[in-house]
Write an enzyme that holds these catalytic residues in place. Structure first.
Site, PDB file in Angstrom:
ATOM      1  N   LYS A 115     -54.365  -7.762  49.311  1.00  0.00           N
ATOM      2  CA  LYS A 115     -54.899  -8.618  50.374  1.00  0.00           C
ATOM      3  C   LYS A 115     -55.219  -7.779  51.627  1.00  0.00           C
ATOM      4  O   LYS A 115     -54.730  -6.662  51.774  1.00  0.00           O
ATOM      5  CB  LYS A 115     -53.892  -9.728  50.720  1.00  0.00           C
ATOM      6  CG  LYS A 115     -53.460 -10.584  49.516  1.00  0.00           C
ATOM      7  CD  LYS A 115     -54.637 -11.282  48.861  1.00  0.00           C
ATOM      8  CE  LYS A 115     -54.256 -12.468  47.987  1.00  0.00           C
ATOM      9  NZ  LYS A 115     -53.511 -12.190  46.768  1.00  0.00           N
TER      10      LYS A 115
HETATM   11  C1  LIG Z   1     -52.767 -13.572  46.070  1.00  0.00           C
HETATM   12  C2  LIG Z   1     -53.000 -15.036  45.986  1.00  0.00           C
HETATM   13  C3  LIG Z   1     -51.941 -15.960  45.938  1.00  0.00           C
HETATM   14  C4  LIG Z   1     -50.506 -15.570  45.700  1.00  0.00           C
HETATM   15  O1  LIG Z   1     -49.957 -14.736  46.597  1.00  0.00           O
HETATM   16  P1  LIG Z   1     -48.689 -13.810  46.212  1.00  0.00           P
HETATM   17  O2  LIG Z   1     -48.342 -13.247  47.547  1.00  0.00           O
HETATM   18  O3  LIG Z   1     -49.165 -12.788  45.247  1.00  0.00           O
HETATM   19  O4  LIG Z   1     -47.636 -14.686  45.675  1.00  0.00           O
HETATM   20  C5  LIG Z   1     -52.229 -17.305  45.979  1.00  0.00           C
HETATM   21  N1  LIG Z   1     -53.498 -17.737  46.040  1.00  0.00           N
HETATM   22  C6  LIG Z   1     -54.545 -16.886  46.054  1.00  0.00           C
HETATM   23  C7  LIG Z   1     -55.928 -17.445  46.122  1.00  0.00           C
HETATM   24  C8  LIG Z   1     -54.335 -15.521  46.014  1.00  0.00           C
HETATM   25  O5  LIG Z   1     -55.386 -14.689  45.988  1.00  0.00           O
END
Ligand SMILES: *Cc1c(COP(=O)(O)O)cnc(C)c1O
Length: 377
Positions: A184
């Site tokens: 992210k």
């Molecule tokens: C990465 C992601 C998540 C989950 O996040 P984590 O921190 O990996 O648990 C949820 N929704 C979307 C759209 C994502 O891209």
């Protein structure tokens, strides 16, 4: 594998390292002043009243569902084009996810018409996901939710720093959820945050994040409290101080990072406009306020996608693609009940091109010329 152009990168410098080592020196390792300062800074950055830092984005979504009181017998409308955690979080509470399709290959976010068609007497909430960092049609979706008395959760995992009409994504619904997973744009390896403008939800989120307890270890350390009660079935979804310090440093650098990614996306779009057989989702205006999590392009069919992927791979250019949730084994049956043909068609034909701050204009040009060559142009 060492890529000539990687799909994404983690861009951090001495500030992050110094911030983490200050925490280690302080010897207070979890849910302390650094986490509280980060929460205040994040809330201010996105324009929310409250921010509650958590272990990861999935925990953020789970807490959002719990705080809204979702449970067995409730239906929650979810996008078919998202990461599986959006849907799993609904399932954790015992509620039933009901899939809705995307608008088109030009707008990869939730279709208001598809959402309207999925509403039943049992629908309690609507889950928005700002795909790639691009805003959903929030005004129409919020109007639909209001007309049917639905709570609105925003999965803003792709969208820290992204806006719509000058207002941060994640702050439009009842609760907004962010992830700090490695890939992210604001990352701590693992981590996340929930934001809300509602005082009642903020209080519930804070309580559920830490075992349903009425006081924090920090309060007891400071002498503000000496014991605690447990008033709800809570979880341990806390964020620790080293990650909060890293999150704060990345937050301070986020605008600069998004500006760099915006420059890359703008150059891609200029170069790709001249290539036949490539559809660019979203428009130039939305690029200006996107969270730039990914840069997907849509090709003619699955075979074309495969040949482009292979050509780019042979040149050391990393690409990926994201399946529709209704194509995954666990949700295949739910997908048959609520078909999402546009999301599945997009999933088969798209390719996410590299989008990394280390990319030079020449890297973008190389990726585009190899893509064009693969298409025979
Ligand atoms: C990465 C992601 C998540 C989950 O996040 P984590 O921190 O990996 O648990 C949820 N929704 C979307 C759209 C994502 O891209």
């Amino acid at each position: 594998m060492s890529w000539q152009i990687p799909l994404s990168d983690i861009n951090f410098g001495v500030e992050e390292q110094a911030a983490v080592s200050r925490v280690l020196t302080s010897r207070w390792l979890t849910m302390g002043e650094v986490t509280q300062a980060f929460e205040a800074a994040f809330a201010q950055a996105v324009g929310a009243r409250h921010a509650v830092a958590v272990t990861n984005g999935t925990a953020a979504l789970h807490l959002a569902c719990l705080a809204l009181g979702l449970g067995p017998g409730d239906e929650v409308i979810v996008p078919s084009l998202t990461f599986v955690a959006t849907v799993a979080a609904v399932r954790y509470t015992g509620a039933t996810p009901v899939f809705a399709d995307i608008t088109s290959e030009h707008d990869l976010t939730l279709s208001p018409a598809s959402v309207a068609a999925a509403i039943t007497a049992r629908t309690r909430a609507l889950m928005l996901m700002h795909y790639g960092g691009y805003a959903c049609d929030v005004p129409r979706l919020l109007a639909l939710a209001a007309a049917h008395h639905l709570a609105v959760i925003e999965d803003a995992a792709h969208a820290p720093g992204a806006t719509l009409a000058g207002r941060g994504l994640g702050t439009w619904g009842d609760v907004g959820c962010f992830s700090f997973f490695s890939n992210k744009n604001l990352t701590t390896g693992e981590g996340g945050v929930v934001v809300t403008n509602r005082d009642d939800l903020a209080e519930r989120l804070r309580c559920l994040r830490s075992h349903g307890m009425t006081t924090l270890t920090l309060d007891r350390h400071r002498g503000h409290a000496w014991s605690y009660d447990v008033v709800d079935l809570g979880y341990n979804y806390r964020l620790d101080e080293p990650r909060a310090a890293m999150a704060r440093a990345h937050l301070d650098a986020l605008d600069e990072k998004l500006a760099a990614l915006r420059g890359i996306v703008t150059r891609y779009r200029e170069r790709l406009a001249a290539v036949d057989g490539v559809t660019l989702p979203f428009d130039d205006e939305s690029v200006l306020r996107s969270g730039h999590f990914a840069f997907p392009v849509v090709l003619a069919d699955a075979e074309t996608r495969e040949s482009v992927r292979a050509t780019l791979l042979a040149n050391g250019i990393q690409t990926t693609f994201y399946p529709a949730i209704t194509e995954l084994s666990i949700y295949a049956e739910a997908g048959r009940e609520h078909p999402c043909p546009r999301a599945e068609d997009f999933a088969e034909r798209h390719l996410a091109l590299p989008l990394a701050t280390v990319m030079t204009p020449e890297d973008v040009d190389l990726a585009v010329s190899e893509l064009a060559a693969a298409l025979g142009g």
